[in-house]
Write a protein that holds these residues in place. Sequence first.
Motif, mmCIF file in Angstrom:
data_model
loop_
_atom_site.group_PDB
_atom_site.id
_atom_site.type_symbol
_atom_site.label_atom_id
_atom_site.label_comp_id
_atom_site.label_asym_id
_atom_site.label_seq_id
_atom_site.Cartn_x
_atom_site.Cartn_y
_atom_site.Cartn_z
ATOM 1 N N ASP A 148 65.170 -71.500 64.573
ATOM 2 C CA ASP A 148 66.540 -72.003 64.469
ATOM 3 C C ASP A 148 67.504 -71.252 65.373
ATOM 4 N N SER A 152 68.241 -76.610 66.665
ATOM 5 C CA SER A 152 68.647 -77.107 65.339
ATOM 6 C C SER A 152 68.604 -78.618 65.278
ATOM 7 N N ASP A 157 71.612 -77.765 71.892
ATOM 8 C CA ASP A 157 70.885 -76.547 71.549
ATOM 9 C C ASP A 157 70.458 -75.814 72.824
#
Length: 160
Positions: A148, A152, A157
């Motif tokens: 993570d 995500s 990201d």
Amino acid sequence: MRHDRYILIASVLIVAVILAGEAYIYTFDRDSTYSARSSMSDSGAGYRVGSGISSIYDVVVSYNGDFPAAKEYYVYYDDNYADVIEDVWHATGGKELNQEYYVSQMLCQLENRGICAKVLNASELRDMVLSGGERFKALIVVSGAFPDTVYSGNVADPII
């Protein structure tokens, strides 16, 4: 009784011939001629492999086109993230094959091929991805899932 003697003599002779053949192969046939050559030209790559005995050969050819090879190699492994592996009972007492095992085997295989890879945990992976810099990096993820810290599910990201 005499018939059994012939079967016994034939069996002993067959076993003796097999053992003599094995002894010859293991002691005198070690100097079999083996050769391998490869060449590269404008028309492509070529190779030639030869041996004085029967052998099985594999050839792996990969072509990246204009895509350059990676200059840095990283392996993501973080033991703080759970392994998705079932603890299965092994009848032979075999060891559990988890991510740590696969990463160690992969590092050995890469090292055998002259590739030095650095193992990164989740926070080091994030730092490496955010650092930018050199474009040609290779990342190997054994777990099948990004942590993570870099992914995500959003298009923005860092790993994307």
